[in-house]
Design a protein around this motif. Structure first.
Motif: not given
Length: 428
Positions: A26-33, A84-85
């Protein structure tokens, strides 16, 4: 025993360093800076690095108090705050919608030509098994049981993003179990395949389509658009561009090909001015829809600015008469007078101009729908006079009743409903 433990540790280290060996994750993506990778699950612990929005991270376990154990793409391990993911969407359900309520047909195949399996009530929640093309393969619950079949995506409300696999040579693109070319391929998808985008990150998208779920490089995905749950039965949610058939020779037709190759099977032939929806643009071929038919047309024969050469039909020389022309001496014979030779005697036979120019049919005249020259075997009828909103497709010699006759478009009654059809498809 010591040697065994050393080998085991070395093997575990190898598995950590080579993500290519991973079968699923499973993967996630950084968001918010820029986001800190923390040594422990705490905002006060030491930062191991900062990662920009769009960075991919692999989830190494379950969250603890909102902190996820992760491995970054540069090989570091630590914890990131789940606030933030961004995680992958499921996107496997939809709601049947029809502009006027009622029912929507579920068919055995991805076309109006296929038999109806059952009717699904508007408002029913369905499971989308495959959304690779404009006709979605779904599972639908009804009062008599659950059925699987095909339904046009314009009748299904979804809140997902879609894209189209695109290559320069019309080949296939690898799907991988992680967002990197270091991961081995788990399969491939052909050019033109529609996919659902589950998660977007830098350089890679997590996608589902063609029976595969995994990751694909964004350099092979185009036409990304979103469906937002407001379909009314009049069009799909995928982003597309309108174009028109524009052959330099106005008497010729353009083939809709099954695959992007001039040797592939023709699915239909269309004259200048035919409107098409382009879902994937290429320098040589475009993936298009003509009505509900899906295929490929050559880019150079499409116009994208709304202008096209009006279509015309080839003229053929008339067959010369086998009756010999009387010699000129008979025309100037003094008896009878010359004026009698050029003054026709009224007869019961109508003049020749009436024989070759039939009167347009009046309202209420029975007519039949037939294919136009070079236009394939199907006859399309539309719900508007501009012939852009396809209503239904009929076979040759379908009976109809004339309401209004026009040089290009006729209004008729067919199957008990008012429709518009090209004048070239009306026989009377």
């Amino acid at each position: 025993m010591k040697t065994y433990i050393v080998r085991l540790i070395a093997l575990l280290a190898l598995l950590v360093l080579l993500p290519v060996l991973a079968l699923a994750a499973d993967f996630a993506v950084v968001r918010g800076g820029r986001l800190n990778l923390r040594e422990y699950a705490s905002s006060t612990s030491r930062s191991l690095g900062l990662y920009n929005t769009g960075s991919w991270v692999r989830l190494e376990g379950q969250a603890v108090n909102g902190w996820w154990p992760v491995r970054t793409m540069d090989g570091k391990t630590g914890y990131m705050s789940g606030n933030y993911l961004t995680f992958a969407a499921t996107g496997n359900t939809g709601v049947v919608r029809y502009a006027n309520g009622g029912y929507v047909n579920l068919r055995r195949g991805p076309s109006l030509d296929y038999q109806v399996i059952t009717r699904v009530t508007s408002g029913t929640t369905v499971t989308i098994l495959d959304a690779s093309y404009e006709w979605n393969y779904i599972s639908a619950p009804t009062a008599s049981g659950t059925y699987t079949g095909y339904m046009h995506e314009s009748f299904i409300d979804k809140s997902t993003t879609t894209s189209t696999v695109t290559t320069r040579n019309g080949g296939k693109v690898n799907v991988r179990p992680g967002p990197s070319s270091a991961y081995k391929s788990i399969g491939s998808l052909a050019t033109g395949t529609r996919v659902t985008v589950l998660l977007k990150g830098n350089g890679w998208y997590q996608i589902s389509g063609g029976g595969l779920t995994g990751f694909m490089s964004t350099s092979y995905l185009s036409g990304t658009g979103s469906t937002v749950g407001d379909n009314t039965g009049s069009g799909g949610g995928t982003s597309y561009q309108i174009a028109y058939v524009n052959n330099p020779r106005s008497t010729q037709v353009l083939n809709l090909r099954e695959t992007p190759s001039q040797s592939s099977r023709s699915l239909g032939q269309y004259r200048n001015g035919t409107q098409v929806r382009v879902v994937s643009y290429g320098s040589t071929w475009c993936e298009v829809y003509v009505g509900t038919r899906h295929g490929y047309m050559m880019t150079r024969y499409l116009s994208f600015d709304g202008n096209y050469i009006p279509p015309s039909y080839p003229s053929y020389p008339s067959t010369p008469s086998t009756t010999p022309t009387p010699p000129p001496v008979q025309v100037i014979t003094p008896t009878p007078p010359l004026v009698e030779l050029i003054t026709p005697v009224p007869t019961a036979t109508p003049p020749l101009v009436e024989a070759i120019t039939p009167r347009p049919p009046e309202a209420g005249t029975a007519v039949s729908l037939v294919p136009s020259a070079g236009g394939g075997s199907a006859i399309n009828v539309y719900s508007d006079s501009s012939l852009t909103s396809l209503l239904k497709t009929y076979t040759s010699n379908t009976p109809a009743t004339m309401l209004t006759y026009g040089d290009n478009v006729c209004m008729v009654i067919v199957d008990g409903q008012i429709a518009y059809v090209s004048t070239w498809n009306v026989n009377y």
